[in-house]
Design an enzyme around this catalytic site. Structure first.
Site, PDB file in Angstrom:
ATOM      1  N   GLY A 213       0.820  -1.197   0.000  1.00 20.81           N
ATOM      2  CA  GLY A 213       0.000   0.000   0.000  1.00 20.81           C
ATOM      3  C   GLY A 213       0.855   1.248   0.000  1.00 20.81           C
ATOM      4  O   GLY A 213       1.990   1.266  -0.463  1.00 20.81           O
ATOM      5  N   ILE A 214       0.287   2.304   0.568  1.00 20.96           N
ATOM      6  CA  ILE A 214       0.981   3.575   0.655  1.00 20.96           C
ATOM      7  C   ILE A 214       1.277   3.868   2.115  1.00 20.96           C
ATOM      8  O   ILE A 214       0.566   3.409   3.012  1.00 20.96           O
ATOM      9  CB  ILE A 214       0.129   4.708   0.048  1.00 20.96           C
ATOM     10  CG1 ILE A 214       0.942   6.011  -0.036  1.00 20.96           C
ATOM     11  CG2 ILE A 214      -1.159   4.910   0.843  1.00 20.96           C
ATOM     12  CD1 ILE A 214       0.220   7.114  -0.773  1.00 20.96           C
ATOM     13  N   GLY A 215       2.347   4.589   2.372  1.00 22.05           N
ATOM     14  CA  GLY A 215       2.652   4.976   3.735  1.00 22.05           C
ATOM     15  C   GLY A 215       4.100   4.706   4.087  1.00 22.05           C
ATOM     16  O   GLY A 215       4.890   4.195   3.286  1.00 22.05           O
ATOM     17  N   ALA A 216       4.442   5.049   5.313  1.00 23.18           N
ATOM     18  CA  ALA A 216       5.839   4.979   5.738  1.00 23.18           C
ATOM     19  C   ALA A 216       6.359   3.551   5.786  1.00 23.18           C
ATOM     20  O   ALA A 216       7.510   3.292   5.404  1.00 23.18           O
ATOM     21  CB  ALA A 216       5.987   5.635   7.108  1.00 23.18           C
ATOM     22  N   ILE A 217       5.535   2.595   6.239  1.00 24.95           N
ATOM     23  CA  ILE A 217       6.028   1.220   6.334  1.00 24.95           C
ATOM     24  C   ILE A 217       6.251   0.604   4.956  1.00 24.95           C
ATOM     25  O   ILE A 217       7.333   0.043   4.700  1.00 24.95           O
ATOM     26  CB  ILE A 217       5.091   0.361   7.207  1.00 24.95           C
ATOM     27  CG1 ILE A 217       5.224   0.793   8.679  1.00 24.95           C
ATOM     28  CG2 ILE A 217       5.414  -1.125   7.062  1.00 24.95           C
ATOM     29  CD1 ILE A 217       4.285   0.073   9.626  1.00 24.95           C
ATOM     30  N   GLU A 236      -2.939  -3.601  -5.836  1.00 24.69           N
ATOM     31  CA  GLU A 236      -4.093  -2.736  -6.084  1.00 24.69           C
ATOM     32  C   GLU A 236      -3.667  -1.288  -6.236  1.00 24.69           C
ATOM     33  O   GLU A 236      -4.352  -0.487  -6.841  1.00 24.69           O
ATOM     34  CB  GLU A 236      -5.122  -2.865  -4.967  1.00 24.69           C
ATOM     35  CG  GLU A 236      -4.705  -2.277  -3.648  1.00 24.69           C
ATOM     36  CD  GLU A 236      -5.669  -2.599  -2.535  1.00 24.69           C
ATOM     37  OE1 GLU A 236      -5.898  -1.707  -1.704  1.00 24.69           O
ATOM     38  OE2 GLU A 236      -6.193  -3.723  -2.481  1.00 24.69           O
ATOM     39  N   GLY A 334      -8.713  -3.852  -0.074  1.00 32.13           N
ATOM     40  CA  GLY A 334      -8.286  -5.097  -0.703  1.00 32.13           C
ATOM     41  C   GLY A 334      -7.491  -6.010   0.198  1.00 32.13           C
ATOM     42  O   GLY A 334      -6.900  -6.984  -0.279  1.00 32.13           O
TER      43      GLY A 334
END
Length: 431
Positions: A213-217, A236, A334
């Protein structure tokens, strides 16, 4: 209309475009970076509407219909972004829990019959074809099934490949713009997020197929994959962090079974660098989310590593990812599509990655029981790997007692004793 520049002469003002929308209409709104903000602004300025329902995923940028509530217009989020969290919590908007893979069929089956689709499109090419640009997801089904298609045709919307075409002749009316897309700036991962990224990267084998996904991790994970070989991407969505891996030959997509040689996604969100990268890039394919998130297709790819997040997880392995108690925070999205697809993939690894605490360390994300009202997005029967900054555990095949022991071992040290006491009281165990 084929090869011609005369299409621009048919543009109208945003106010004229949305004047076509009647009362009682069911309206799909394009989301993420493709949010058609000029049309939403014009719609929110109307005072003559009654019983109009907006259906959308995460919307980016200002949402005028929320900031100055528009009488007669009600939002139904299929995935709730920051702008809609408070309205949903206050009862001024609705939330529909649904797997991302199931959303297109809501429209194509007539379960939610759409009257209007509000889209942001790339300009028509010489063949008279626009594209859905950065977000195909459920927008393709909306574009195909809505009676009326209203568009913002933005000169700066990337032209994307895959299953993203909307014929210009399908557009009833449009406003012509040339404005930057909504960007999502990347934050600098914290020390905790960097550690989680390191641990998750250690689970990724050469030849793996990534979903993230999106984000820092996710960014921290991607930044640590430079020494891997022949990775593939079937996801996705993705953001800027993937670009260096593609450019440096780490992601080759050679070992994929579904769409080999191509990075497959449903939408992207990030910076202008990302939008430039996907523009007219034939090695990036955008497909509707009922394809990208189809478990039957995901499982065909080798070593699928599905990297997803959680709000909290209880000691039996139930993953809450869409709410904080009764308060809706995001959506089902998702996660389950890819958790199950990865589990069924040969050598696959479904991964839930999260910091051990929230609220600046005051709240444990690993809990003896979920908050009242918390939504279980991934069931304890589906969960496999769980990662915090304190380690990695695999819950698959473990009993409830062993699961509790494993999860407590990666909880923050300050709460481990309390978790043991609470679990012993609930289960009559001695951990």
């Amino acid at each position: 209309m084929k090869s011609s520049e005369h299409w621009r002469q048919r543009a109208r003002s945003a106010e004229e475009v949305v004047s076509v929308i009647p009362s009682s209409a069911r309206v799909f709104v394009h989301g993420a970076a493709a949010t058609p903000t000029p049309l939403l602004d014009a719609l929110s300025a109307r005072s003559d509407l009654d019983d109009v329902t907006l259906y959308h995923l995460h919307l980016a940028g200002p949402c005028a219909f929320v900031d100055r509530p528009t009488p007669g217009v009600m939002s139904h989020s299929l995935f709730t972004g920051p702008a809609l969290r408070r309205p949903v919590d206050e009862g001024r908007a609705e939330f529909i829990p649904v797997f991302l893979s199931d959303i297109p069929a809501l429209f194509t089956s007539g379960c939610i019959p759409l009257d209007v689709a509000l889209l942001q499109l790339s300009p028509p090419d010489a063949h008279g074809n626009c594209t859905l640009g950065t977000s195909v997801d459920a927008a393709k089904a909306a574009a195909d099934t809505a009676r009326i298609v209203l568009a913002e045709i933005n000169e700066r919307m990337p032209r994307t490949h895959g299953h993203s075409v909307v014929p210009f002749d399908r557009v009833t009316a449009f406003v012509h713009t040339s404005r930057p897309l909504h960007a999502t700036p990347a934050g600098e991962p914290s020390e905790t997020e960097q550690r989680i990224g390191e641990l998750v990267a250690g689970l990724v084998d050469d030849g793996a197929t990534l979903q993230m996904g999106i984000g820092a991790i996710p960014d921290a994970v991607l930044s640590r994959l430079g020494n891997k070989h022949d990775l593939s991407v079937h996801t996705e969505m993705f953001s800027d962090g993937l670009i260096p891996l593609i450019q440096n030959g780490v992601v080759t997509n050679r070992r994929k079974v579904v769409h080999p040689g191509r990075t497959v996604t449903s939408f992207v969100t990030g910076s202008q660098v990302l939008y430039d990268f996907v523009h007219d890039n034939q090695l990036i394919e955008f497909h509707p989310c009922d394809r990208t998130n189809d478990t039957a297709l995901i499982r065909k790819n080798p070593k699928v590593c599905a990297i997803n997040a959680a709000v909290e997880i209880d000691l039996t392995g139930q993953v809450c990812a869409d709410s904080i108690g009764h308060r809706i925070y995001s959506g089902i999205g998702g996660q389950m599509d890819f958790v199950r697809g990865a589990a069924l993939s040969v050598g696959g690894k479904p991964i839930i990655a999260m910091p051990s605490t929230a609220s600046s360390g005051r709240v444990s994300r690993i809990v003896s029981h979920l908050k009242a009202g918390a939504g279980v997005v991934t069931t304890r029967g589906h969960v496999h790997y769980v990662v915090t900054e304190y380690g990695v555990v695999n819950l698959h095949g473990l009993s409830l007692r062993r699961r509790a022991e494993a999860l407590i071992s990666i909880a923050h040290p300050d709460v481990r004793g309390e978790l043991r006491r609470e679990t012993n009281a609930l289960r009559h165990w001695t951990l």
